[in-house]
Design an enzyme around this catalytic site. Structure first.
Site, short mmCIF file in Angstrom:
data_model
loop_
_atom_site.label_atom_id
_atom_site.label_comp_id
_atom_site.label_asym_id
_atom_site.label_seq_id
_atom_site.Cartn_x
_atom_site.Cartn_y
_atom_site.Cartn_z
NE ARG A 291 -3.90 -0.36 -0.15
CZ ARG A 291 -3.01 -0.28 0.95
NH1 ARG A 291 -1.92 -0.07 0.80
NH2 ARG A 291 -3.27 -0.47 2.36
CE1 TYR B 84 -13.73 1.36 -1.70
CE2 TYR B 84 -15.62 0.65 -0.36
CZ TYR B 84 -14.91 1.05 -1.66
OH TYR B 84 -15.77 0.96 -2.71
CD GLU B 85 -9.37 -2.60 -0.66
OE1 GLU B 85 -8.08 -3.23 -0.02
OE2 GLU B 85 -10.24 -3.81 -0.77
N GLY B 86 -7.48 0.81 2.81
CA GLY B 86 -6.35 1.72 3.37
C GLY B 86 -6.52 3.11 3.23
#
Lengths: 598, 598
Positions: free
Chosen positions: B296, B436-438
């Site tokens: 993140r 992406y990645e949350g």
């Protein structure tokens, strides 16, 4: 990809209750364009664009327009047929003068048609938009013969139009152009030069293309005062009106663009092409301003229109996509519209879209009032208001176009980043709108440099006073409008403060005013948007339609409490002056001038 | 397109004077990574990415990765060779443990290397980024045998890694995944299922690909508590460590994406593929969180890195492009950097880039402190701070990535919209990072849902108190810091108000807190950015380098006066609760439920 749903009910409410269309329709020349007729027409147009134009959008993006080996331009599959139907139905002629075969409807109605066309397919809609601009220029400045020769077929759309301003060294600075126009014995001119970024400079949808070209005659003064405007047809026109031989204008190449792939953006080479002077020599800039001012509101609408379509898609996605479980939901899973942050993205889009639509339609009604109001003073005032609102609509509308299409994509998560869903296309297509027809920075300079000082500032302050009248309307509308009124009142006061600072500072320090111009324009955009939503909320309450009243109240409250406060936060940037902007030199901005160790 | 200039001087100043790297380098395990060594290494890495990686960026976009008829994936021309040189030079191994062949440098240094790689070519950099995430997971949870078998070649980069979470029905809700893992007699598992959005799921740059795959064993609990993590190599590994036969994982298709075309985004089909359990059964989510938390911050850096490159290009363009005449300039024309509004766009980029870089490096130093500080209390506190700063870095960094690359494009006008200039590629490439990645919405939910409540709110309030210490530093730094201090002080107070509201409201009305989470996170981003710029301005003054002191002072002042005020304007949105977000139903949001006439 979801189907496009023309927001006819939104237009109907806006026209009838928010921007005062019924009064406009009473003015001389518009008697046949009463509200019922207009709404029926818009419903038909909405059907047309949804069924005929909207389906060409994705293929237009994937395929794009292409320059063929024989030097002609092929538009994407479906464009030609859709355009034929557009011409047959006569949609382009609706707001044009009856004298040349048009419908004689207000330009306000034309703007709604443009929104519909643009939502359906922005790349496709550019051809008609440019044609309309060329028609406006001819209507204002062409002599009777030019008008008779060109306008009837341009009004139907059988012939299309282009604007040829830009050259490699002459973009925002049009005055730097070098294309030459040498008079010939027959009164025509030989045009020689290269033009870039010519939208629909060539294509296969119309039998004739009418180029409006800026060029310099021999001995013309430097800069913008030595520019003349010429009409250069793709095919010369025989005396009987039929098309003759090919004129000496060739397509050199098409640009590879981030978006609007379907729209051919041409480099055109004029090699002694035959052209005809429009209006007076050296007065071409005036003509181009007619085309551009008309086009600028149209470009603002592009921001709105593409964002509307992107919003519809994101809303549909948020209702279909099930993922996770929202708080308090029964399960097993929730549509993502049930998550608060997705709601925020939807409401943000919806509130801005409504505000923009009302504002742009209002601007359009003033365009119509500026020509058709029987009272000369009202016409003059309408023209002033158009002067102020148009750069706001263009900049705020297209900045929001960028921001809202990106929000719509965000709602669709990873799928939004996949081209097949179409979310990315909206982001890519709309990105040009903040750039062309005068970059948004130039719009801001126009607002503070030209429009602010009209009548020593009285013009813009009067508009602000008009806006503030809504505060009394809100006060009279009931307690649930109180929070809107309070926030609005504060924000209008800050806007006034910024405007007075600009007026005070402008004469002595023009760079300071230009330094704050973009945040200042954004403040105006945010506040005029709030003004329109507040007007809509009050008006909706008066209709007695509870559902409508609730929707408009919620939108106005959400906007004023959660979006509008940005406006006052820009006061510092608007009034900071130029010192810090110019404090660092190029090396300091790059950082490369610094030593690695200190 | 301009050459990429690695901003080594900015890193050097940030590390030495802003984020306290010298103290970090004194901690056990980092003694060999003193500042001089690090800067020399970064200069070499900068040379490498500028010369070897950056030139592959445009071709990677145009050509893209392709799925060949034989089912293998070919990366764009130049990627393979650049990757070979990357492996040979050992850049990927710098921040990894010496035990497995790494350099043992702090992750802070690894993050700078990642910024350099990403600026050079975001699509290319994703392979190494994912590999690093897979390595982290193995380091934390793999048993000795798995580590010995996989890590050495992953650390060198000879083998690459992937993360396999997403399935068509399981995106943000990872717990909905259905891929099955059936135990076999030899202790391995047979993995069957389909995974989507797998970055570098197949490619031709490394001889082996190590997939980390989330799946369910028979009888596992529903949701996230029944997920296990498996290692699934593309090629089975023989007992002697050599590569054996192809495992049963196939590439079904590649996605057509808006950007990062060079990065192959795969749909992978596991058809009874051999996998090995990492860690305990049903504890896979914990492992994925290790990978994701590491990733993140890395994704936040992507926003920064792509925006840095876009900024450099826009700055170079603004110095080269001559157009019109600025006020007071000698003529005949001016570089557009002389126009105030272009300056505003440059300063906005520069100020945000500096703020982001300092903030992300600070976060990285806390990552390192969380593992290497000899004081257990300091390690625990560092972990808390990482928990707060990481969602801020990810969201604020990638939102700004979108906003700033768009500003860079805007400066380049019509040329920015033409793909050949590369401006559009930056906008398209970076767009995925907010997803992406949350998604950024999930980051905001993480901040208010998980991180805010740590120690009953004391953790985040202590961070705010630490931030406010800069007010005293500013007061002591001289009169020219006064305006910065005053604005900062006001804004921190509003941030505190919002934070206390969130803490008060969270328990009783979680939807209200989620409703305000995105504006709340943005407030934190804006304020932590201001905090870092203020620290940098004070620190620069103390160096005695007048040029540096001036640059940092101007950036801090511009940011606090002209950008930071947005923060307080978000208080209303952050604390409005959920009522207006949920007031309209789907029909009302669509507008289609309304009658056309009212």
């Amino acid at each position: 990809m979801s189907q496009y749903q023309p927001p006819i009910a939104d237009f109907a409410f806006a026209l009838e209750h928010v921007v005062g269309y019924p009064d406009l329709a009473k003015m001389p020349g518009f008697e046949h364009a009463d509200l019922d007729t207009v709404i029926e027409l818009l419903e038909q147009c909405g059907d047309f664009v949804a069924k005929v134009v909207a389906p060409t959008n994705r293929a237009g993006d994937v395929e794009g327009s292409r320059l063929l080996p024989d030097g002609t331009v092929a538009t994407p599959a479906g464009f030609k047929e859709a355009y034929r139907q557009y011409v047959d139905a006569g949609w382009g002629s609706v707001p044009l003068p009856e004298e040349f075969g048009g419908g004689g409807f207000p330009r306000t109605v034309g703007l709604v048609i443009q929104e519909l066309m643009t939502s359906a397919n922005m790349a496709f809609s550019l051809g008609p938009l440019l044609t309309q601009g060329a028609i406006e220029a001819l209507l204002h400045y062409g002599d009777a013969e030019l008008k008779q020769r060109y306008l009837p077929k341009m009004v139907t759309g059988e012939w299309s139009g282009t604007m040829n301003l830009t050259e490699p060294q002459a973009g925002s600075d049009v005055g730097a152009l070098t294309t030459r126009a040498v008079p010939k014995e027959d009164g025509s001119f030989a045009i020689t030069g290269q033009k870039i970024f010519i939208t629909y400079g060539d294509h296969d949808m119309a039998e004739q293309i009418v180029h409006l070209v800026l060029a310099r005659t021999p001995g013309a003064p430097e800069g913008t005062r030595g520019i003349s405007c010429f009409i250069v047809p793709k095919f010369l026109i025989n005396d009987d009106g039929s098309l003759g031989k090919r004129n000496a204008v060739a397509t050199v190449s098409l640009e590879h663009k981030m978006g609007i792939h379907g729209s051919p953006t041409c480099v055109l080479s004029y090699e002694g092409a035959t052209g005809y002077l429009i209006g007076e020599e050296n007065k071409g800039m005036r003509i181009m301003f007619v085309m551009m001012n008309s086009a600028r509101l149209g470009v603002g609408v592009q921001g709105l229109a593409v964002a509307e379509r992107a919003y519809q898609q994101s809303l549909a996605y948020s209702q279909e996509r099930r993922q996770g479980l929202a708080i308090g939901a029964p399960g097993p899973d929730s549509a993502i519209i049930e998550f608060p942050d997705v709601r925020r993205m939807l409401m943000t889009q919806k509130a801005y879209l409504s505000a923009m639509r009302y504002l742009m339609l209002l601007d359009a009604t003033y365009v119509d009032r500026s020509t058709n109001d029987p009272d000369p003073a009202a016409r003059a005032r309408a023209e002033e208001i158009v002067g102020i609102l148009t750069p706001i609509c263009k900049s705020f509308g297209t900045d929001l176009g960028n921001e809202l299409t990106s929000l719509a994509l965000q709602i669709q998560g990873g799928m939004g980043f996949i081209e097949e869903t179409g979310a990315a296309q909206h982001v890519r297509d709309v990105r040009i709108a903040a750039i062309y027809e005068g970059t948004n920075g130039i719009q801001a300079a126009d607002l503070v440099g030209r429009k602010l000082g009209v009548r020593g500032g009285a013009s813009i302050l009067e508009l602000l006073a008009t806006m503030r009248e809504v505060e009394a309307d809100l006060a009279g509308a009931g307690v649930e409008f109180d929070s809107i009124r309070q926030e609005l009142s504060q924000q209008f006061s800050v806007l006034e403060e910024a405007t007075l600072w600009m007026l005070r500072t402008g004469a002595g320090d023009p760079n300071a005013v230009l330094s704050g111009s973009t945040p200042f324009l954004r403040m105006w955009g945010l506040c005029t948007g709030a003004w329109m939503l507040a007007r809509a909320a009050v008006a909706a309450q008066a209709t007695g339609d509870a559902e409508l009243a609730k929707t408009q109240l919620v939108l106005a409250r959400f906007y004023t409490q959660q979006l509008l406060p940005q406006s006052a936060s820009l006061l510092g940037a608007a009034t900071a002056g130029s010192a810090d902007l110019f404090a660092l030199d190029g090396d300091q901005l790059a950082g490369s001038g610094r030593k690695v160790r200190t």
